[in-house]
Design a protein around this motif. Structure first.
Motif, mmCIF file in Angstrom:
data_model
loop_
_atom_site.group_PDB
_atom_site.id
_atom_site.type_symbol
_atom_site.label_atom_id
_atom_site.label_comp_id
_atom_site.label_asym_id
_atom_site.label_seq_id
_atom_site.Cartn_x
_atom_site.Cartn_y
_atom_site.Cartn_z
ATOM 1 N N LYS A 469 0.827 -1.201 0.000
ATOM 2 C CA LYS A 469 0.000 0.000 0.000
ATOM 3 C C LYS A 469 0.865 1.255 0.000
ATOM 4 C CE LYS A 469 -3.652 2.310 2.662
ATOM 5 N NZ LYS A 469 -4.422 2.294 3.925
ATOM 6 N N GLY A 470 1.924 1.253 0.792
ATOM 7 C CA GLY A 470 2.820 2.397 0.844
ATOM 8 C C GLY A 470 3.483 2.664 -0.492
ATOM 9 N N LYS A 471 3.925 1.614 -1.157
ATOM 10 C CA LYS A 471 4.557 1.783 -2.468
ATOM 11 C C LYS A 471 3.571 2.363 -3.484
ATOM 12 C CE LYS A 471 8.060 -1.883 -2.149
ATOM 13 N NZ LYS A 471 8.516 -3.193 -2.721
ATOM 14 N N MET A 472 2.334 1.867 -3.458
ATOM 15 C CA MET A 472 1.346 2.350 -4.417
ATOM 16 C C MET A 472 1.011 3.815 -4.168
ATOM 17 S SD MET A 472 -1.248 -0.876 -5.060
ATOM 18 C CE MET A 472 -1.441 -1.400 -3.367
ATOM 19 N N ILE A 531 11.972 2.672 -9.070
ATOM 20 C CA ILE A 531 12.773 2.173 -7.947
ATOM 21 C C ILE A 531 11.913 1.589 -6.832
ATOM 22 C CG2 ILE A 531 14.681 3.761 -8.386
ATOM 23 C CD1 ILE A 531 13.618 5.509 -6.096
ATOM 24 N N LEU A 532 10.590 1.812 -6.889
ATOM 25 C CA LEU A 532 9.711 1.258 -5.855
ATOM 26 C C LEU A 532 9.598 -0.254 -5.966
ATOM 27 C CD1 LEU A 532 6.877 3.958 -5.913
ATOM 28 C CD2 LEU A 532 8.639 3.660 -4.167
ATOM 29 N N GLY A 533 9.870 -0.814 -7.166
ATOM 30 C CA GLY A 533 9.865 -2.271 -7.340
ATOM 31 C C GLY A 533 8.516 -2.913 -7.071
ATOM 32 N N MET A 534 7.459 -2.367 -7.632
ATOM 33 C CA MET A 534 6.118 -2.911 -7.399
ATOM 34 C C MET A 534 5.884 -4.169 -8.230
ATOM 35 S SD MET A 534 3.709 0.478 -7.241
ATOM 36 C CE MET A 534 4.303 1.074 -8.816
ATOM 37 N N ASP A 535 5.065 -5.089 -7.683
ATOM 38 C CA ASP A 535 4.687 -6.277 -8.449
ATOM 39 C C ASP A 535 3.626 -5.906 -9.480
ATOM 40 O OD1 ASP A 535 2.113 -6.263 -7.191
ATOM 41 O OD2 ASP A 535 2.971 -7.295 -5.468
ATOM 42 N N ARG A 536 3.290 -6.858 -10.346
ATOM 43 C CA ARG A 536 2.359 -6.568 -11.438
ATOM 44 C C ARG A 536 0.973 -6.184 -10.920
ATOM 45 N NH1 ARG A 536 3.880 -7.695 -16.577
ATOM 46 N NH2 ARG A 536 5.839 -8.813 -16.859
ATOM 47 N N ASN A 537 0.552 -6.806 -9.838
ATOM 48 C CA ASN A 537 -0.757 -6.476 -9.291
ATOM 49 C C ASN A 537 -0.787 -5.025 -8.822
ATOM 50 O OD1 ASN A 537 -3.458 -7.727 -8.126
ATOM 51 N ND2 ASN A 537 -2.632 -6.379 -6.557
ATOM 52 N N SER A 538 0.272 -4.583 -8.156
ATOM 53 C CA SER A 538 0.327 -3.208 -7.673
ATOM 54 C C SER A 538 0.399 -2.226 -8.833
ATOM 55 C CB SER A 538 1.543 -3.026 -6.760
ATOM 56 O OG SER A 538 1.451 -3.875 -5.630
ATOM 57 N N LEU A 539 1.172 -2.570 -9.871
ATOM 58 C CA LEU A 539 1.236 -1.719 -11.061
ATOM 59 C C LEU A 539 -0.150 -1.562 -11.688
ATOM 60 C CD1 LEU A 539 4.512 -3.034 -12.744
ATOM 61 C CD2 LEU A 539 4.171 -0.763 -11.768
ATOM 62 N N SER A 540 -0.878 -2.677 -11.735
ATOM 63 C CA SER A 540 -2.230 -2.643 -12.304
ATOM 64 C C SER A 540 -3.140 -1.718 -11.497
ATOM 65 C CB SER A 540 -2.813 -4.053 -12.354
ATOM 66 O OG SER A 540 -4.157 -4.035 -12.779
ATOM 67 N N THR A 541 -3.025 -1.790 -10.180
ATOM 68 C CA THR A 541 -3.859 -0.945 -9.323
ATOM 69 C C THR A 541 -3.547 0.532 -9.539
ATOM 70 O OG1 THR A 541 -3.969 -2.679 -7.644
ATOM 71 C CG2 THR A 541 -4.500 -0.450 -6.935
ATOM 72 N N VAL A 542 -2.268 0.863 -9.564
ATOM 73 C CA VAL A 542 -1.868 2.257 -9.755
ATOM 74 C C VAL A 542 -2.359 2.773 -11.109
ATOM 75 C CG1 VAL A 542 0.122 3.779 -10.087
ATOM 76 C CG2 VAL A 542 0.120 2.116 -8.220
ATOM 77 N N GLU A 543 -2.156 1.978 -12.144
ATOM 78 C CA GLU A 543 -2.572 2.405 -13.480
ATOM 79 C C GLU A 543 -4.085 2.621 -13.554
ATOM 80 O OE1 GLU A 543 -2.338 0.834 -18.122
ATOM 81 O OE2 GLU A 543 -0.950 0.048 -16.615
ATOM 82 N N THR A 544 -4.850 1.700 -12.978
ATOM 83 C CA THR A 544 -6.309 1.816 -13.023
ATOM 84 C C THR A 544 -6.790 3.017 -12.228
ATOM 85 O OG1 THR A 544 -6.494 -0.587 -13.265
ATOM 86 C CG2 THR A 544 -8.465 0.595 -12.573
ATOM 87 N N GLU A 545 -6.191 3.252 -11.060
ATOM 88 C CA GLU A 545 -6.603 4.392 -10.234
ATOM 89 C C GLU A 545 -6.372 5.710 -10.959
ATOM 90 O OE1 GLU A 545 -8.013 4.636 -7.167
ATOM 91 O OE2 GLU A 545 -8.271 2.473 -6.985
ATOM 92 N N ILE A 546 -5.276 5.797 -11.735
ATOM 93 C CA ILE A 546 -4.981 7.027 -12.475
ATOM 94 C C ILE A 546 -5.895 7.154 -13.691
ATOM 95 C CG2 ILE A 546 -3.242 8.238 -13.853
ATOM 96 C CD1 ILE A 546 -2.620 8.387 -10.906
ATOM 97 N N LYS A 547 -6.019 6.074 -14.465
ATOM 98 C CA LYS A 547 -6.779 6.128 -15.719
ATOM 99 C C LYS A 547 -8.264 6.408 -15.493
ATOM 100 C CE LYS A 547 -4.152 3.353 -19.054
ATOM 101 N NZ LYS A 547 -4.066 4.442 -20.050
ATOM 102 N N TYR A 548 -8.815 5.828 -14.450
ATOM 103 C CA TYR A 548 -10.265 5.900 -14.259
ATOM 104 C C TYR A 548 -10.652 6.769 -13.068
ATOM 105 C CZ TYR A 548 -10.304 2.002 -17.541
ATOM 106 O OH TYR A 548 -10.140 1.212 -18.660
ATOM 107 N N GLN A 549 -9.775 7.722 -12.717
ATOM 108 C CA GLN A 549 -10.000 8.531 -11.520
ATOM 109 C C GLN A 549 -11.348 9.242 -11.544
ATOM 110 O OE1 GLN A 549 -6.921 11.404 -10.754
ATOM 111 N NE2 GLN A 549 -8.012 12.355 -9.053
#
Length: 625
Positions: A469-472, A531-549
């Motif tokens: 959560k912190g990384k995201m 450099i945060l080194g997020m896994d694919r699931n976290s990357l997906s969450t970040v991308e979706t939160e930005i795209k569909y804000q």
């Protein structure tokens, strides 16, 4: 057998094991009573976990500390993400499991949980003393005394198997049914209903010509249900499924023998699932359709049993032979197990609170198909809620409550407890009005803090969640604050995606919101995020939160407006039948359902906005608002 425990769970299916795990993890002494010879978390129908909406539910179960996702991740035969060509709100995982290995993994995980004793036996009646349920009596003598009793009998209660004109009193997969408990439930004033479901034939793999079928492979990638999983099934280690279609002669055979089916010959009286129809129902509902798709799916890694998905039937064995041999590639197939229909008793879900304790009978809880749902995933989710709340009540702590705004589990609970169900309930993505917020990738963000507060999570799992959560949060902050200056590599990327405004500076979040722009591809331009080194699931969450804000903010505003109704409690003693301002249908529906909140009342069939206004006025008159 005479024994005592804090929580007694009757039934060892998917609901039972999650209930037992949750209650025992909270430190209570639990007995799980299963029928002799039965497997824990047996999969009598298709041995798969997940699928549309259900895959998201499994993630939610895991976020609340459940076992299903962990067991499903250990050795799937095949795993894939569904609906990848659609929006993030409907993408979900599906895994084909080994029918014997999955129950072994569940038993291993459950036995690692302290305070659980697994016992063979059949409950013959409930012990009702002092105005509450105090445990159960056992078939053959003896009893188990408990502070809370959770019934998770699945499709075993009063079960009967049908094939054509054959009728056998047995449970699914040829196991013994449970026949003593129904009378005890009726004597307590609980209404039992008759539901039914079915399963297709299984055929021997070595007798199938797979060259006539279209191969359906799994998927490569970091695919898992559990947030605690770190190993993933490689594509080369997965088994393929296959797609075929019925032939005209297949449908002709069904039409010719339709009256012989147990679904039409008067032997069965239960109500079946709308969304898992038999081949007879397909022929009747879609008379002009020339063919129906079927999937050939393995049941074991080292066995030959192939499940014909979509070919459930109530026809007799001789007709099943004709049907199977009419299918492409199955002309010489050997049937290992004939299809059957199963009919069973279940309880009215309107009898239960959001904690899954019976409204009228304290100490009695129920979950799974016993209260009208269908499917392994639905049962597991309800079992977890029942087990956790039974334990929390004994401990004097506040209950674990979920809502339709925070989870598919909450959608299901609200549906069956508010509206009831007149057929086996199946969770569908279309049932959730806030699908974009209830995604596969963010189940941990939605529910893990609730699981931690209830005491259902391992401390290490919660620590890993906080780290993710912190990384995201850092990644989203960087995306919103970083402006990317024009550069050759960035310009080339934008041009490749069809964008021509390459000479301007861009806020990273604005670029990511554009169609076709992906976060993984942008990471090379974003060192602070990389450099945060997020896994694919976290990357997906970040991308979706930005795209569909923008869309999600609108849904969250709708939820805030609805919360006013959800937070308005309705006393259980309200005399709806005497409120003249209510419509006659609303009086009947409200008297039957006894909703806990105004929000629940607003979602009951037959209750309209004018009726809600009457209820608001009544609450004000009583000084409750």
């Amino acid at each position: 057998m005479n024994d005592r425990c804090d929580v007694l769970v009757v039934g060892g299916g998917h609901a039972g094991v999650e209930a037992a795990r949750a209650a025992s993890f909270l430190g209570l002494d639990v007995i799980l009573l299963k029928l002799p010879g039965s497997l824990l978390s047996n999969m009598p129908c298709n041995p798969h976990v997940g699928g549309s909406a259900k895959g998201i539910l499994v993630r939610e179960i895991d976020a609340l500390g459940g076992l299903m996702g962990r067991a499903a991740d250990i050795a799937p035969l095949q795993i894939k993400m569904l609906n990848t060509g659609k929006g993030p709100g409907v993408q979900c995982l599906r895994a084909q499991e080994d029918k014997y290995d999955y129950p072994r993994q569940i038993e291993f995980l459950l036995r690692k949980t302290t305070n659980v004793r697994i016992e063979d036996g059949e409950a013959s009646s409930l012990i009702y003393e002092g105005g509450k349920i105090q445990g159960c009596r056992l078939q053959g003598g003896g009893e188990i005394r408990s502070k809370a009793t959770i019934l998770t009998n699945g499709t075993y209660l009063g079960s009967a198997i049908f094939r054509g004109s054959e009728r056998e009193e047995e449970g699914p997969d040829g196991t013994p049914g449970s026949y003593g408990l129904g009378g005890s439930l009726r004597s307590l004033g609980l209404r039992l209903r008759r539901f039914k479901t079915g399963t297709p034939p299984r055929v021997k793999a070595s007798t199938i010509d797979f060259s006539q079928a279209e191969i359906q492979p799994g998927m490569e990638g970091e695919l898992s249900f559990s947030y605690g999983s770190s190993q993933y099934r490689r594509l080369e280690d997965q088994l393929p499924c296959h797609l075929i279609y019925t032939r005209p002669e297949t449908l002709a055979i069904v039409r010719e023998h339709l009256s012989e089916s147990s679904l039409h010959n008067g032997l069965m009286h239960g109500i079946g699932p709308r969304y898992c129809p038999s081949i007879e129902a397909k022929v009747e509902r879609f008379p002009d359709k020339e063919r129906h798709q079927l999937f050939l799916e393995p049941e074991f890694r080292d066995g030959e049993s192939i499940y014909i998905q979509g070919f459930s039937t109530g026809l007799g064995r001789d007709v099943q032979e004709l049907l199977v041999h009419s299918l492409p590639g199955l002309e010489s197939a050997e049937i290992l197990k004939y299809a059957y229909q199963i009919e069973y008793d279940c309880l009215d879900s309107l009898e239960f609170l959001r904690t899954l304790e019976c409204k009228r009978i304290p100490g009695l809880y129920a979950a799974g198909q016993l209260i009208g749902t269908s499917g392994y995933e639905e049962a597991a989710g309800l079992g977890l809620i029942a087990g956790a709340n039974a334990a929390l009540k004994i401990l004097g702590r506040k209950p674990l409550l979920v809502s339709r705004e925070d989870s598919y589990l909450g959608v299901m609970l609200d549906d069956i407890l508010t509206k009831g169900t007149e057929e086996p309930y199946r969770l569908l993505s279309s049932r959730a009005e806030h699908r974009l917020l209830l995604r596969h990738d963010n189940a941990d963000l939605r529910l893990m803090e609730k699981g931690q507060e209830a005491g259902l999570l391992f401390e290490r799992d919660y620590e890993l969640f906080l780290e993710r959560k912190g990384k995201m949060e850092k990644a989203m902050k960087a995306l919103r604050e970083t402006t990317l200056s024009p550069a050759d590599d960035l310009n080339a990327y934008l041009l490749s995606e069809g964008y021509s405004d390459v000479g301007d500076g861009h806020r990273a979040s604005s670029l990511l919101a554009r169609p076709g722009i992906g976060l993984e591809e942008m990471l090379s331009f974003l060192p602070d995020v990389q450099i945060l080194g997020m896994d694919r699931n976290s990357l997906s969450t970040v991308e979706t939160e930005i795209k569909y804000q923008g869309y999600m903010e609108r849904e969250r505003r709708d939820i805030e407006r609805q919360k006013a109704l959800e937070g308005t409690a309705l006393p259980p003693t309200l005399p709806y039948g005497e409120m003249k301002g209510l419509s006659l249908e609303a009086r009947e529906r409200l008297s039957s359902a006894k909703p806990e909140t105004l929000g629940q009342a607003s979602r009951i069939y037959g209750v309209n906005p004018a009726d809600i206004t009457v209820l608001l006025l009544e609450l004000k008159r009583r000084g409750l608002l």
